[in-house]
Structure formats: structure tokens, C-alpha cells
Design a protein around this motif. Structure first.
Motif, PDB file in Angstrom:
ATOM      1  N   PRO A 157      33.829  32.250  32.964  1.00 48.46           N
ATOM      2  CA  PRO A 157      33.583  33.565  32.366  1.00 48.46           C
ATOM      3  C   PRO A 157      34.839  34.404  32.228  1.00 48.46           C
ATOM      4  O   PRO A 157      35.802  34.228  32.976  1.00 48.46           O
ATOM      5  CB  PRO A 157      32.613  34.213  33.364  1.00 48.46           C
ATOM      6  N   CYS A 158      34.790  35.342  31.287  1.00 48.06           N
ATOM      7  CA  CYS A 158      35.866  36.330  31.205  1.00 48.06           C
ATOM      8  C   CYS A 158      35.993  36.989  32.579  1.00 48.06           C
ATOM      9  O   CYS A 158      37.060  36.967  33.180  1.00 48.06           O
ATOM     10  CB  CYS A 158      35.531  37.361  30.128  1.00 48.06           C
ATOM     11  N   SER A 159      34.870  37.522  33.073  1.00 49.37           N
ATOM     12  CA  SER A 159      34.891  38.213  34.373  1.00 49.37           C
ATOM     13  C   SER A 159      33.903  37.587  35.342  1.00 49.37           C
ATOM     14  O   SER A 159      32.779  37.243  34.954  1.00 49.37           O
ATOM     15  CB  SER A 159      34.447  39.675  34.206  1.00 49.37           C
ATOM     16  N   TYR A 165      38.324  26.109  36.665  1.00 49.55           N
ATOM     17  CA  TYR A 165      37.308  27.136  36.465  1.00 49.55           C
ATOM     18  C   TYR A 165      37.979  28.496  36.502  1.00 49.55           C
ATOM     19  O   TYR A 165      38.556  28.885  37.522  1.00 49.55           O
ATOM     20  CB  TYR A 165      36.259  27.031  37.567  1.00 49.55           C
ATOM     21  N   ARG A 166      37.924  29.213  35.378  1.00 50.14           N
ATOM     22  CA  ARG A 166      38.538  30.532  35.302  1.00 50.14           C
ATOM     23  C   ARG A 166      37.499  31.625  35.536  1.00 50.14           C
ATOM     24  O   ARG A 166      36.338  31.493  35.154  1.00 50.14           O
ATOM     25  CB  ARG A 166      39.194  30.776  33.949  1.00 50.14           C
ATOM     26  N   ALA A 167      37.914  32.710  36.162  1.00 52.10           N
ATOM     27  CA  ALA A 167      37.104  33.933  36.223  1.00 52.10           C
ATOM     28  C   ALA A 167      38.051  35.073  36.550  1.00 52.10           C
ATOM     29  O   ALA A 167      38.843  34.988  37.498  1.00 52.10           O
ATOM     30  CB  ALA A 167      36.017  33.821  37.293  1.00 52.10           C
ATOM     31  N   TRP A 223      40.282  40.796  38.722  1.00 50.62           N
ATOM     32  CA  TRP A 223      40.871  42.103  38.419  1.00 50.62           C
ATOM     33  C   TRP A 223      41.019  42.141  36.903  1.00 50.62           C
ATOM     34  O   TRP A 223      41.778  41.360  36.321  1.00 50.62           O
ATOM     35  CB  TRP A 223      42.239  42.232  39.075  1.00 50.62           C
ATOM     36  N   LYS A 224      40.288  43.034  36.231  1.00 45.59           N
ATOM     37  CA  LYS A 224      40.270  43.030  34.773  1.00 45.59           C
ATOM     38  C   LYS A 224      41.120  44.163  34.202  1.00 45.59           C
ATOM     39  O   LYS A 224      40.822  45.338  34.427  1.00 45.59           O
ATOM     40  CB  LYS A 224      38.825  43.187  34.266  1.00 45.59           C
ATOM     41  N   PRO A 225      42.156  43.816  33.465  1.00 47.67           N
ATOM     42  CA  PRO A 225      43.039  44.839  32.888  1.00 47.67           C
ATOM     43  C   PRO A 225      42.451  45.397  31.595  1.00 47.67           C
ATOM     44  O   PRO A 225      42.710  44.889  30.518  1.00 47.67           O
ATOM     45  CB  PRO A 225      44.306  44.028  32.591  1.00 47.67           C
ATOM     46  N   SER A 266      39.428  32.007  22.606  1.00 48.76           N
ATOM     47  CA  SER A 266      38.481  33.095  22.870  1.00 48.76           C
ATOM     48  C   SER A 266      39.098  34.441  22.535  1.00 48.76           C
ATOM     49  O   SER A 266      38.501  35.259  21.826  1.00 48.76           O
ATOM     50  CB  SER A 266      38.050  33.073  24.336  1.00 48.76           C
ATOM     51  N   HIS A 267      40.318  34.684  23.047  1.00 53.21           N
ATOM     52  CA  HIS A 267      40.939  35.982  22.799  1.00 53.21           C
ATOM     53  C   HIS A 267      41.593  36.070  21.421  1.00 53.21           C
ATOM     54  O   HIS A 267      41.816  37.160  20.914  1.00 53.21           O
ATOM     55  CB  HIS A 267      41.919  36.337  23.930  1.00 53.21           C
ATOM     56  N   ILE A 268      41.896  34.926  20.812  1.00 52.25           N
ATOM     57  CA  ILE A 268      42.371  34.956  19.425  1.00 52.25           C
ATOM     58  C   ILE A 268      41.222  35.376  18.507  1.00 52.25           C
ATOM     59  O   ILE A 268      41.354  36.295  17.703  1.00 52.25           O
ATOM     60  CB  ILE A 268      42.937  33.579  18.997  1.00 52.25           C
ATOM     61  N   ILE A 315      38.872  28.434  27.411  1.00 53.33           N
ATOM     62  CA  ILE A 315      37.729  28.912  26.617  1.00 53.33           C
ATOM     63  C   ILE A 315      36.750  29.667  27.516  1.00 53.33           C
ATOM     64  O   ILE A 315      36.220  29.110  28.493  1.00 53.33           O
ATOM     65  CB  ILE A 315      37.023  27.730  25.916  1.00 53.33           C
ATOM     66  N   GLU A 316      36.495  30.921  27.175  1.00 55.00           N
ATOM     67  CA  GLU A 316      35.578  31.727  27.995  1.00 55.00           C
ATOM     68  C   GLU A 316      34.136  31.234  27.818  1.00 55.00           C
ATOM     69  O   GLU A 316      33.644  31.107  26.689  1.00 55.00           O
ATOM     70  CB  GLU A 316      35.693  33.203  27.617  1.00 55.00           C
ATOM     71  N   THR A 317      33.495  30.995  28.950  1.00 56.46           N
ATOM     72  CA  THR A 317      32.180  30.348  28.963  1.00 56.46           C
ATOM     73  C   THR A 317      31.250  31.085  29.923  1.00 56.46           C
ATOM     74  O   THR A 317      31.647  31.403  31.061  1.00 56.46           O
ATOM     75  CB  THR A 317      32.347  28.879  29.420  1.00 56.46           C
ATOM     76  N   SER A 360      32.037  41.703  30.051  1.00 61.22           N
ATOM     77  CA  SER A 360      33.257  41.896  29.256  1.00 61.22           C
ATOM     78  C   SER A 360      33.322  40.772  28.226  1.00 61.22           C
ATOM     79  O   SER A 360      32.826  39.673  28.472  1.00 61.22           O
ATOM     80  CB  SER A 360      34.513  41.897  30.155  1.00 61.22           C
ATOM     81  N   ASP A 361      33.917  41.049  27.085  1.00 58.24           N
ATOM     82  CA  ASP A 361      34.132  40.037  26.036  1.00 58.24           C
ATOM     83  C   ASP A 361      32.879  39.230  25.681  1.00 58.24           C
ATOM     84  O   ASP A 361      32.943  38.000  25.498  1.00 58.24           O
ATOM     85  CB  ASP A 361      35.285  39.102  26.439  1.00 58.24           C
ATOM     86  N   ALA A 362      31.753  39.932  25.526  1.00 55.44           N
ATOM     87  CA  ALA A 362      30.477  39.246  25.262  1.00 55.44           C
ATOM     88  C   ALA A 362      30.510  38.444  23.948  1.00 55.44           C
ATOM     89  O   ALA A 362      30.025  37.315  23.895  1.00 55.44           O
ATOM     90  CB  ALA A 362      29.341  40.259  25.226  1.00 55.44           C
ATOM     91  N   ALA A 363      31.088  39.012  22.889  1.00 56.50           N
ATOM     92  CA  ALA A 363      30.992  38.378  21.560  1.00 56.50           C
ATOM     93  C   ALA A 363      31.730  37.047  21.467  1.00 56.50           C
ATOM     94  O   ALA A 363      31.426  36.218  20.604  1.00 56.50           O
ATOM     95  CB  ALA A 363      31.524  39.339  20.490  1.00 56.50           C
ATOM     96  N   GLN A 364      32.693  36.837  22.345  1.00 60.65           N
ATOM     97  CA  GLN A 364      33.507  35.618  22.206  1.00 60.65           C
ATOM     98  C   GLN A 364      33.142  34.513  23.196  1.00 60.65           C
ATOM     99  O   GLN A 364      33.652  33.407  23.101  1.00 60.65           O
ATOM    100  CB  GLN A 364      34.996  35.966  22.354  1.00 60.65           C
ATOM    101  N   GLN A 365      32.251  34.811  24.146  1.00 57.93           N
ATOM    102  CA  GLN A 365      31.951  33.777  25.140  1.00 57.93           C
ATOM    103  C   GLN A 365      30.915  32.798  24.592  1.00 57.93           C
ATOM    104  O   GLN A 365      30.054  33.164  23.799  1.00 57.93           O
ATOM    105  CB  GLN A 365      31.480  34.426  26.440  1.00 57.93           C
TER     106      GLN A 365
HETATM  107 MN    MN Z   1      38.359  38.010  28.366  1.00 55.82          MN
END
Ligand code: MN
Ligand code: PEP
Length: 264
Positions: free
Chosen positions: A25-27, A49-51, A54-56, A202-204, A228-230, A239-244
Motif C-alpha cells: 500500500p501507499c500507506s 513489501y512496501r508501506a 511516515w507520509k510526506p 503508480s506515482h507517474i 507498484i502500490e497495491t 492516500s493515493d486511492a486512484a492509483q492503487q
Molecule cells: Mn503513494
């Protein structure tokens, strides 16, 4: 036949399949959310596994991350699924906590790469680490800032260093959230050919429908991996709902991508 995939030395040593896949996930939102996504990604091509803990956030007033408690959830991910773990660090305190919790991969976000002070602080805190450290391009299309960040981290003797191309902000409205400007990533790779180059579709794109096409372009350009945000419930992400994308969609994308083999 010539080996067209120059898998970089430390990636070779890790003996992971090509391409390297970082997903999650993004967060980190809740322990249940983090564990649910991790279990769904367990037996897939995902290596790390990314998560975000701390979200900037560019503007205040949005969810800014769960903080250090999320590191315990990532430890649980590793213990229960065997997935290696990854999170963003943006200052010395983040680095110290992430290392204490044995996070395997630390990345520097686009809003940190723009600041030589913060990059130097992170480089000093990471000095000599054998963890994987990836540095995203700065938010703006400024190659020098990206090069400078790499030089600072290189000087700190970080052996498993790599870069993430996440696109660049622009004042104009385009179909992308951050325009790829592929030539900047290619120029960077020509300056540092030994650094693994990861693409972050995802962020592109900022929208899930474009993830496949951008991932394919990256692989066609010989990128070494994808981040890739999943999320198991993308539309409800904090956060970043549209791209996950869902774990199921990620599996489908990985199956459908044309991946260049060493003998191509
Ligand atoms: Mn994100
Ligand atoms: C992220 O990976 O969730 C993130 C905040 O990315 P970036 O630094 O590329 O905006």
C-alpha cells in the motif's frame, strides 16, 4: 548472445527474479490492512513489501502516516509471510527506527531528494549500511538534484544503492500525475550504469488504468524493477486511492507484461 539485461551486481547477488517487484500500500493504515495485503501478496512475484509509515503530504490536513507503530506491523509481515520489507525514510530519526526494526529496504522520497541537507542527514545516518537504499527522483525535473543525492549516498559507502523513477511534476495538466520524462531516467542510468533502476508507475500515472502501459514501457527500456502500490480495497485507501491496484490485478499485470529475457 549478448546479455542485454545488465542486472546490477548487488541485485545479482540477491538472486531475485527479473524484474525486481516492490508492492504494497501507499500507506500503512491499520495492522489488519497491512497484514491482509501482505498475505494476498505472499505467493506472488513480489520481493519487497512496501508501506509508507511516515507520509510526506504536500499540503497539511491529510493523513500523515501511522508513525513508528507501523514498523512493528512490517516486522510481523516479514515473520508471517517471508516478504522483505520496505518503507520511506525522511530524516535521521526515521532511519534509526527503521534500522532498529530491521527493515530491509529504505527509500528516500521525491520530496526529500530535493533537499541536500536532508539527503546528507540520511546518508550520514545510513553510513556503511548493507540494507537496500533507493533514491527517488526529485519532484521537479532537475537531474542535478538526483545526481547530487546519489553522490551523497555513494560517499556514505552504501553498497546496495539504487534509484526509483517516479516522474516529475508539471504545472500543465497532463494525463499523468507526474510526467515520465523518460530521457532523464535514461541520462541518469548512463551516468551510473551500475545502479539498479526501478520504475514507479503508480506515482507517474496517478490512475490505475495506466499502470500496465507505463510498466511495459519501463521494461522495454530495460528497467530493473517496478514499485507498484497495491491495496485490497484501493478506492477506500487513505492516500493515493486512484492509483492503487488490487493484489489480483498486480498478479495479472505481472503475467501479461513482456519481460525481456537475458537471451533476447
Ligand atoms: Mn503513494
Ligand atoms: C510514496 O511512495 O508513497 C510516495 C510518497 O512517493 P513519492 O515520494 O514518489 O511522491
Amino acid at each position: 548472445m549478448e546479455n542485454t539485461i545488465a542486472l546490477r551486481k548487488w541485485l545479482d547477488d540477491l538472486k531475485l527474479a527479473h524484474p525486481l517487484v516492490i508492492a504494497g500500500p501507499c500507506s500503512a493504515e491499520t495492522e489488519e490492512q497491512v497484514m491482509g495485503i501482505a498475505h494476498a501478496l505472499k505467493d506472488t512475484d513480489v520481493n519487497y513489501y512496501r508501506a509508507g509509515i511516515w507520509k510526506p503530504r504536500t499540503r497539511p490536513g491529510n493523513f500523515e502516516g501511522v508513525g513508528a507503530i507501523g514498523l512493528k506491523w512490517l516486522q510481523r509481515v516479514k515473520a508471517e509471510t517471508g516478504l522483505k520489507t520496505a518503507t520511506e525514510v525522511a530524516n535521521r530519526n526515521h532511519v534509526d527506527l527503521a534500522l532498529e526494526h530491521d527493515i530491509d529496504l529504505l527509500w528516500i522520497g521525491a520530496r526529500s531528494t530535493v533537499s541536500p541537507f536532508i539527503v546528507q542527514e540520511i546518508a550520514d545516518a545510513l553510513k556503511g549500511t548493507d540494507k537496500v537504499v533507493l533514491v527517488k527522483n526529485p519532484v521537479n525535473p532537475d537531474l542535478s538534484l538526483w545526481l547530487g543525492a546519489i553522490e551523497r549516498l555513494r560517499s556514505a559507502n552504501i553498497k546496495k544503492l539504487g534509484v526509483i523513477h517516479r516522474g516529475f511534476s508539471t504545472y500543465e495538466k497532463t494525463k499523468y500525475r507526474n510526467i515520465p520524462e523518460w530521457q532523464i531516467a535514461i541520462e541518469l542510468q548512463s551516468r551510473f550504469p551500475d545502479l539498479p533502476l526501478i520504475n514507479d508507475p503508480s506515482h507517474i500515472t496517478g490512475q490505475r488504468d495506466l499502470i500496465f502501459d507505463v510498466s511495459q514501457t519501463a521494461l522495454d527500456l530495460n528497467f530493473d524493477g517496478l514499485m507498484i502500490e497495491t491495496h485490497t480495497n484501493p478506492d477506500k485507501a487513505w492516500s493515493d486511492a486512484a492509483q492503487q491496484i488490487t493484489p489480483e490485478r498486480l498478479v495479472q499485470i505481472m503475467r501479461d507484461l513482456r519481460i525481456r529475457k537475458e537471451t533476447d
